[in-house]
Structures are given as C-alpha cells and as structure tokens.
Design an enzyme around this catalytic site. Structure first.
Site, short mmCIF file in Angstrom:
data_model
loop_
_atom_site.label_atom_id
_atom_site.label_comp_id
_atom_site.label_asym_id
_atom_site.label_seq_id
_atom_site.Cartn_x
_atom_site.Cartn_y
_atom_site.Cartn_z
N GLU A 114 -35.81 -0.73 94.07
CA GLU A 114 -34.36 -0.56 94.14
C GLU A 114 -33.88 0.61 93.26
O GLU A 114 -32.92 1.30 93.61
CB GLU A 114 -33.67 -1.87 93.74
CG GLU A 114 -33.88 -2.93 94.83
CD GLU A 114 -33.30 -4.27 94.45
OE1 GLU A 114 -33.82 -4.89 93.49
OE2 GLU A 114 -32.31 -4.68 95.07
N GLU A 134 -38.76 -9.74 96.67
CA GLU A 134 -38.11 -10.79 95.89
C GLU A 134 -38.17 -12.16 96.55
O GLU A 134 -38.28 -13.19 95.88
CB GLU A 134 -36.62 -10.45 95.65
CG GLU A 134 -36.39 -9.36 94.62
CD GLU A 134 -36.37 -7.95 95.20
OE1 GLU A 134 -36.91 -7.76 96.30
OE2 GLU A 134 -35.83 -7.05 94.54
C1 LIG Z 1 -33.62 -7.54 90.40
C2 LIG Z 1 -34.75 -7.54 91.39
O1 LIG Z 1 -34.18 -7.48 92.68
C3 LIG Z 1 -35.65 -8.76 91.22
C4 LIG Z 1 -37.12 -8.42 91.18
O2 LIG Z 1 -37.50 -7.30 90.97
S1 LIG Z 1 -38.22 -9.72 91.46
C5 LIG Z 1 -39.83 -9.02 91.23
C6 LIG Z 1 -40.40 -8.32 92.47
N1 LIG Z 1 -41.74 -7.92 92.18
C7 LIG Z 1 -42.82 -8.42 92.82
O3 LIG Z 1 -42.70 -9.18 93.76
C8 LIG Z 1 -44.17 -7.96 92.33
C9 LIG Z 1 -45.15 -9.13 92.28
N2 LIG Z 1 -46.41 -8.76 91.72
C10 LIG Z 1 -47.43 -8.24 92.44
O4 LIG Z 1 -47.31 -7.94 93.61
C11 LIG Z 1 -48.75 -8.06 91.78
O5 LIG Z 1 -48.79 -8.94 90.66
C12 LIG Z 1 -49.03 -6.63 91.28
C13 LIG Z 1 -49.21 -5.70 92.50
C14 LIG Z 1 -47.91 -6.09 90.40
C15 LIG Z 1 -50.32 -6.60 90.44
O6 LIG Z 1 -51.35 -7.17 91.19
P1 LIG Z 1 -52.77 -7.45 90.51
O7 LIG Z 1 -53.26 -6.19 89.88
O8 LIG Z 1 -53.62 -8.08 91.55
O9 LIG Z 1 -52.47 -8.44 89.30
P2 LIG Z 1 -51.92 -9.94 89.36
O10 LIG Z 1 -53.05 -10.84 88.96
O11 LIG Z 1 -51.20 -10.25 90.64
O12 LIG Z 1 -50.82 -9.89 88.19
C16 LIG Z 1 -51.20 -9.72 86.84
C17 LIG Z 1 -50.23 -10.51 85.98
O13 LIG Z 1 -48.93 -9.89 86.06
C18 LIG Z 1 -47.96 -10.88 86.40
N3 LIG Z 1 -46.89 -10.29 87.17
C19 LIG Z 1 -46.98 -9.43 88.21
N4 LIG Z 1 -45.76 -9.11 88.67
C20 LIG Z 1 -44.87 -9.80 87.90
C21 LIG Z 1 -43.45 -9.88 87.87
N5 LIG Z 1 -42.66 -9.18 88.71
N6 LIG Z 1 -42.89 -10.67 86.93
C22 LIG Z 1 -43.66 -11.35 86.05
N7 LIG Z 1 -45.00 -11.33 86.03
C23 LIG Z 1 -45.59 -10.54 86.94
C24 LIG Z 1 -48.75 -11.89 87.22
O14 LIG Z 1 -48.08 -13.14 87.28
C25 LIG Z 1 -50.07 -11.96 86.46
O15 LIG Z 1 -49.87 -12.76 85.32
P3 LIG Z 1 -51.12 -13.64 84.74
O16 LIG Z 1 -52.17 -12.63 84.37
O17 LIG Z 1 -50.51 -14.35 83.59
O18 LIG Z 1 -51.54 -14.53 85.87
#
Ligand SMILES: C[C@H](O)CC(=O)SCCNC(=O)CCNC(=O)[C@H](O)C(C)(C)COP(=O)(O)OP(=O)(O)OC[C@H]1O[C@@H](n2cnc3c(N)ncnc32)[C@H](O)[C@@H]1OP(=O)(O)O
Length: 210
Positions: A114, A134
C-alpha cells in the site's frame, strides 16, 4: 535504538528512504512515524528533487506486524494502534509535490504494497512478490489499497488479489500494470532513480492512483 528508516541523498538530488526493520521490514507505528518523518524531511529539503522508497536487505516490506493487532486496548490512554489512524504515512505520500518511486525487491505485502501504491511509480525485480494479503488474517487493507489497486489493475484483478490474498511476482505485476518496470536487483535503485527524475522532467507521467 536502531533507526527504523534511513535517508541518503545522492548527487543527482534523489533521496533514497530505506525501511530498516529486518528481517521483513514489517511496519509498526514506530516504523511508519519514522518513515513519515524522513519523507517529510526529504520533501522540505531544497537539494532533494525526488524520492525513492525501498527496503533494506532485499526486502521491501511484508506489511504490518500483525502481532500488534492482538488483544484489546482496554483503558490505555497512550496513542497506540486502535486510537489513531494509520493512514498518516499514505497521507504524507499523497500530499507530496516531488516524484515518489517505490523500488521493490522481495516481499511487498499488505501495508508494504500500500505504501508502494501511494507512490507515483513502482519498479520491481522480476522475482519480487506483491499482494494485498490482509484477508488471510481476517482484516481489510487499511492504507488505501482497496481504492488504489483497482485503479491500477482494474476491478476484476484487484478483487481476485484482495479477496483471495493472491500474490503476484514482479513479472506478472508488470503485465497487469501494478509495476511500471522490471529491473535486476543490482540495477533496481538506479532504474528507480532515473524513473523519478524522468517524472520530474516530464518524460514519464506523474500518476496518482487516488
Ligand atoms: C495496514 C495493512 O493493510 C495491514 C497489513 O499489512 S497485514 C500484513 C500483510 N502481510 C502479510 O500477509 C505477509 C505475511 N507473511 C508472509 O507472507 C511470509 O511470512 C513472508 C513472505 C514475509 C516470509 O516468509 P518465510 O521466509 O517463509 O518466513 P515465515 O516462516 O513465513 O515467517 C517468519 C516469521 O515472520 C513472521 N511474520 C511474517 N510476516 C509477518 C507479519 N506481517 N506480521 C507479523 N509476523 C510476521 C512469521 O509469523 C514468522 O514468525 P515465527 O518465526 O515466530 O513463526
């Protein structure tokens, strides 16, 4: 405490603002306040003509740190998430009168994407991953993505991406007009610099998606 964002101004007058919250450059109120402060600082400097936003260590930003969404606010009186609009960063980007270009490598998810959407152009590597993901957490994009994404990629594609938390790589993102150009990782910042200067000199359009 380590600075959550950093600014470096090049000799060409382009400031690079880098999100610095490894490993995934997750966003928090602190990170976003730091980003806003550095962008406002760059916007107010006479020697800065344009701004490139990027993330440290080859990762743009995987979005908001969702662990901050847990729990109720209770009787807290401090300004915390839930007490304030988090759109203060995108408001700053929207009001900018200097070209803003996002240089995207690695993940640009949720709030990370965003922020990029609020820029005037996006340059990415072909393997970057982009998405408004999200809904997988049961929340809606909160930084204007529901409005900006459809304007760039069209409603059907935006709905598919938002409702199914679908991720696209840089190559597909370029095909659907989510990114403006693809560059290899070692040239990403250079291409983003040039794009920002091209917008400034009116060789490329100044596109505001909202
Ligand atoms: C205001 C906005 O509109 C609201 C938002 O932005 S909501 C957030 C949107 N973001 C997402 O959906 C991203 C989700 N994360 C991912 O896709 C994947 O974790 C990633 C591509 C960043 C990394 O993948 P990968 O390297 O395989 O590592 P992965 O094991 O999944 O994550 C590593 C750690 O980071 C954490 N993490 C990743 N993204 C996170 C996030 N957005 N918030 C909090 N923790 C997160 C995971 O929970 C994990 O924690 P753990 O080691 O304690 O289990």
């Amino acid at each position: 405490m380590q600075d959550k964002t950093a600014v470096e101004v090049g000799a060409d007058g382009v400031a690079i603002v880098t999100i610095n919250n490894p490993p995934f450059n997750l966003l928090s109120v602190d990170v976003m306040l730091s980003l806003k402060e550095n962008i406002e600082g760059a916007l107010s400097r006479d020697d800065v003509k344009a701004i490139v936003i990027t993330g440290t260590k080859g990762k743009f930003s995987a979005g908001f740190d969702v662990t901050a969404f847990g729990g109720r606010q209770g009787k807290k009186t401090k300004r915390e998430l839930g007490f304030m609009s988090i759109q203060f960063v995108t408001d700053t980007l929207e009001a900018a009168r200097k070209p803003l270009v996002a240089a995207i490598e690695g993940p640009a998810f949720g709030g990370g994407l965003e922020i990029a959407l609020a820029c005037h152009a996006r340059i990415s590597t072909s393997s970057a991953q982009l998405g408004l993901t999200e809904l997988q957490y049961g929340i809606l994009p909160g930084l204007g993505g529901t409005q900006r994404l459809p304007r760039l990629v069209g409603l059907p594609k935006a709905l598919e991406m938002i409702l199914m938390s679908k991720r696209v790589d840089g190559r597909e993102a370029q095909i659907i007009s989510l990114v403006d150009a693809i560059a290899p990782a070692d040239k990403l910042l250079g291409v983003a610099h040039q794009w920002a200067l091209d917008i400034l000199e009116r060789r490329k359009p100044w596109v505001i998606s909202l």
